[in-house]
Design a protein around this motif. Structure first.
Motif, PDB file in Angstrom:
ATOM      1  N   ILE A  11     -11.027  44.948 108.603  1.00  0.00           N
ATOM      2  CA  ILE A  11     -12.038  44.811 109.742  1.00  0.00           C
ATOM      3  C   ILE A  11     -11.632  43.880 110.984  1.00  0.00           C
ATOM      4  O   ILE A  11     -11.796  44.110 112.075  1.00  0.00           O
ATOM      5  CB  ILE A  11     -13.557  44.271 109.369  1.00  0.00           C
ATOM      6  CG1 ILE A  11     -14.048  45.128 108.331  1.00  0.00           C
ATOM      7  CG2 ILE A  11     -14.473  44.013 110.507  1.00  0.00           C
ATOM      8  CD1 ILE A  11     -14.654  46.625 109.006  1.00  0.00           C
ATOM      9  N   LEU A  43     -12.214  42.533 115.772  1.00  0.00           N
ATOM     10  CA  LEU A  43     -12.838  43.203 114.924  1.00  0.00           C
ATOM     11  C   LEU A  43     -13.564  44.620 115.370  1.00  0.00           C
ATOM     12  O   LEU A  43     -13.916  44.756 116.480  1.00  0.00           O
ATOM     13  CB  LEU A  43     -13.984  42.267 114.297  1.00  0.00           C
ATOM     14  CG  LEU A  43     -13.831  40.910 113.563  1.00  0.00           C
ATOM     15  CD1 LEU A  43     -13.602  39.885 114.479  1.00  0.00           C
ATOM     16  CD2 LEU A  43     -15.008  40.690 112.763  1.00  0.00           C
ATOM     17  N   SER A  44     -13.250  45.608 114.395  1.00  0.00           N
ATOM     18  CA  SER A  44     -13.822  46.719 114.695  1.00  0.00           C
ATOM     19  C   SER A  44     -13.652  47.742 113.163  1.00  0.00           C
ATOM     20  O   SER A  44     -12.986  47.124 112.375  1.00  0.00           O
ATOM     21  CB  SER A  44     -13.333  47.559 115.635  1.00  0.00           C
ATOM     22  OG  SER A  44     -11.834  48.018 115.360  1.00  0.00           O
ATOM     23  N   GLN A  45     -14.434  48.870 113.385  1.00  0.00           N
ATOM     24  CA  GLN A  45     -14.168  49.780 112.294  1.00  0.00           C
ATOM     25  C   GLN A  45     -12.539  50.090 112.296  1.00  0.00           C
ATOM     26  O   GLN A  45     -11.994  49.950 113.175  1.00  0.00           O
ATOM     27  CB  GLN A  45     -14.913  51.036 112.437  1.00  0.00           C
ATOM     28  CG  GLN A  45     -16.226  50.994 112.539  1.00  0.00           C
ATOM     29  CD  GLN A  45     -16.997  50.673 111.073  1.00  0.00           C
ATOM     30  OE1 GLN A  45     -16.292  50.776 110.170  1.00  0.00           O
ATOM     31  NE2 GLN A  45     -18.261  50.462 111.168  1.00  0.00           N
ATOM     32  N   LEU A  64     -19.880  48.085 114.251  1.00  0.00           N
ATOM     33  CA  LEU A  64     -20.162  47.450 112.912  1.00  0.00           C
ATOM     34  C   LEU A  64     -21.732  47.073 112.460  1.00  0.00           C
ATOM     35  O   LEU A  64     -22.514  46.753 113.474  1.00  0.00           O
ATOM     36  CB  LEU A  64     -19.396  46.221 112.809  1.00  0.00           C
ATOM     37  CG  LEU A  64     -17.871  46.075 112.897  1.00  0.00           C
ATOM     38  CD1 LEU A  64     -17.355  44.855 113.101  1.00  0.00           C
ATOM     39  CD2 LEU A  64     -17.475  46.871 111.657  1.00  0.00           C
ATOM     40  N   SER A  65     -22.081  47.404 111.146  1.00  0.00           N
ATOM     41  CA  SER A  65     -23.497  46.945 110.939  1.00  0.00           C
ATOM     42  C   SER A  65     -23.076  45.644 110.209  1.00  0.00           C
ATOM     43  O   SER A  65     -22.706  45.329 109.062  1.00  0.00           O
ATOM     44  CB  SER A  65     -23.786  47.869 109.811  1.00  0.00           C
ATOM     45  OG  SER A  65     -25.077  47.640 109.330  1.00  0.00           O
ATOM     46  N   TRP A  66     -23.366  44.467 110.812  1.00  0.00           N
ATOM     47  CA  TRP A  66     -23.127  43.148 110.643  1.00  0.00           C
ATOM     48  C   TRP A  66     -23.951  42.776 109.541  1.00  0.00           C
ATOM     49  O   TRP A  66     -23.652  41.964 108.597  1.00  0.00           O
ATOM     50  CB  TRP A  66     -23.467  42.350 111.753  1.00  0.00           C
ATOM     51  CG  TRP A  66     -22.669  42.410 112.994  1.00  0.00           C
ATOM     52  CD1 TRP A  66     -22.708  43.224 113.843  1.00  0.00           C
ATOM     53  CD2 TRP A  66     -21.241  41.967 113.037  1.00  0.00           C
ATOM     54  NE1 TRP A  66     -21.442  43.150 114.798  1.00  0.00           N
ATOM     55  CE2 TRP A  66     -20.527  42.560 114.209  1.00  0.00           C
ATOM     56  CE3 TRP A  66     -20.359  41.220 112.186  1.00  0.00           C
ATOM     57  CZ2 TRP A  66     -19.456  42.167 114.884  1.00  0.00           C
ATOM     58  CZ3 TRP A  66     -19.064  40.900 112.773  1.00  0.00           C
ATOM     59  CH2 TRP A  66     -18.600  41.257 113.743  1.00  0.00           C
ATOM     60  N   GLU A  67     -25.090  43.200 109.454  1.00  0.00           N
ATOM     61  CA  GLU A  67     -26.101  42.703 108.308  1.00  0.00           C
ATOM     62  C   GLU A  67     -25.802  43.165 106.945  1.00  0.00           C
ATOM     63  O   GLU A  67     -25.805  42.533 105.775  1.00  0.00           O
ATOM     64  CB  GLU A  67     -27.362  43.096 108.504  1.00  0.00           C
ATOM     65  CG  GLU A  67     -27.911  44.375 108.583  1.00  0.00           C
ATOM     66  CD  GLU A  67     -27.445  44.957 109.635  1.00  0.00           C
ATOM     67  OE1 GLU A  67     -28.157  46.133 110.003  1.00  0.00           O
ATOM     68  OE2 GLU A  67     -26.982  44.498 110.702  1.00  0.00           O
ATOM     69  N   LEU A 109     -22.179  44.258 106.361  1.00  0.00           N
ATOM     70  CA  LEU A 109     -20.648  43.852 106.299  1.00  0.00           C
ATOM     71  C   LEU A 109     -20.487  43.198 104.841  1.00  0.00           C
ATOM     72  O   LEU A 109     -20.762  42.076 104.705  1.00  0.00           O
ATOM     73  CB  LEU A 109     -20.199  43.162 107.672  1.00  0.00           C
ATOM     74  CG  LEU A 109     -18.922  43.169 107.957  1.00  0.00           C
ATOM     75  CD1 LEU A 109     -18.225  44.612 108.314  1.00  0.00           C
ATOM     76  CD2 LEU A 109     -18.618  42.212 108.948  1.00  0.00           C
TER      77      LEU A 109
END
Length: 390
Positions: A248, A264-266, A290-293, A295
């Motif tokens: 990531i 950061l990224s996919q 990104l789905s931070w919650e 991750l």
């Protein structure tokens, strides 16, 4: 509208580049494509993108493409078709092109990339081997001709983005992140019997065969260390590597004040490709956010260079310089091919590389001829060692 040439259009990076181009037809126009022998896929790309010139690696592929019923049946204008090193180099330097994406895998990308540099095209560097084999010469030619080099590797693109707007003197260290590949945590004994199929199953990235094996041996990160040395002009001691299995964080800068900046990224090569194509602007909605919650935890560890010594070989080649990086690269290409063909086991890849490097009488890398001579010598030496079951 930017006019684009893609060197290696049928490979992983080439196909991803065309995916980006297809999403932004008002911004990019493909004018040149080159490929090896995959004329079937190249024909499909010609029919979709209508380049002016295409080139393939040899005359047999040229005839197959020229005589392709699918190509002749297209309603679009059939492009000029070239072949061989000269044909690929002339496509790389074709008039009217604005940017060349150098995505040919291996040493075969060296001369076409130099052709693009000398023709003053903006060059997106995805071909690591140009800078590994001839980094000082490539930078010298770029300065001489006023050519812009933009990194396309995800790690170097990350460093490039993080360093934007900062003086080099403010950078304490750059940290290239490595996924660790499919064999992270394995012991040398466990690697004795791994198959090419298992080595090609990268947990995060979709890549071609050669780079996938390089990722598994950590040679890919070694090549990137050499590449970073030339791209960013920092001392060897300021280029570090950390294993980051989640892929990531694509790389990190440590600044002199003790603060850090990361990108950061996919894990998707379309991100750095799009940034190189559109630089200094950014394209919209290239990557899935990104789905931070949700991750997963981001973890780091030191590379295991005892089990995976190829990274250490790259540092050694960079420190000694001269023609040794070209020898490192060439012997690795031969050893990886031998592993993929079932001739040697996985653990023999670094053995071959180390033996070839130890046998080399290092010369100054003063010109392309010296580098190509070292490359050819290393290939022959590696093949000789394979024949003797070294």
């Amino acid at each position: 509208m930017k006019r684009i040439v893609i060197l290696g259009s049928t490979g992983s990076i080439g196909k991803s580049t065309l995916d980006v181009v297809a999403r932004f037809p008002d911004r990019f126009k493909v004018v040149g494509l080159t490929a090896g022998r995959n004329t079937g896929l190249l024909t499909e790309q010609i029919r979709q993108f209508h380049p002016e010139i295409v080139a393939v690696s040899d005359e047999k592929s040229y005839r197959a493409l020229r005589d392709s019923p699918a190509l002749r049946a297209t309603s679009a204008t059939v492009p000029e078709i070239r072949f061989g090193v000269d044909g690929i180099c002339s496509t790389a330097s074709m008039p009217g092109a604005d940017i060349v994406i150098s995505a040919i895998v291996g040493a075969a990308g060296l001369l076409p990339t130099f052709a693009a540099i000398k023709a003053v095209k903006t060059v997106g560097i995805a071909n690591k081997e140009t800078l590994v084999m001839a980094g000082a010469l490539a930078l010298s030619e770029a300065r001489l001709h006023g050519t812009t080099l933009l990194p396309v590797d995800s790690e170097h693109s990350a460093i490039f983005q993080c360093m934007h707007g900062y003086e080099k003197a403010s950078v304490e260290k750059i940290i290239l992140t490595a996924s660790g590949g499919p064999f992270i945590g394995k012991t040398a004994e466990e690697l004795e019997t791994v198959s090419p199929g298992s080595a090609l199953k990268h947990p995060n990235w979709s890549m071609g065969q050669k780079i996938s094996i390089d990722s598994a041996t950590l040679m890919n990160k070694g090549l990137e260390v050499i590449e970073a040395y030339y791209l960013f002009g920092l001392p060897i001691g300021k280029i570090d590597v950390l294993v980051h299995p989640q892929s990531i964080i694509h790389s990190i800068i440590e600044f002199t004040d003790g603060s850090y900046m990361a990108q950061l990224s996919q894990p998707d090569m379309k991100g750095p490709i799009a940034y190189a194509l559109s630089y200094p602007a950014r394209l919209c909605s290239v990557l899935k956010p990104l789905s931070w919650e949700t991750l997963p935890g981001l973890t780091f560890q030191r590379p295991d260079t005892a089990t995976f010594p190829c990274l250490s070989f790259a540092y050694e080649a960079l420190k000694k310089g001269g023609t040794l990086p070209a020898v490192l690269n060439a012997s690795n290409e031969i050893a990886v091919r031998a592993f993929l063909d079932g001739i040697i086991g996985f653990n023999k890849i670094p053995v071959i590389i180390e033996k070839v490097m130890a046998s080399h009488l290092m010369q100054p890398a003063g010109d392309i001829a010296a580098i190509l001579e070292a490359d050819n010598w290393a290939r022959e030496e590696a093949i000789r060692m394979l024949n003797f079951k070294c």
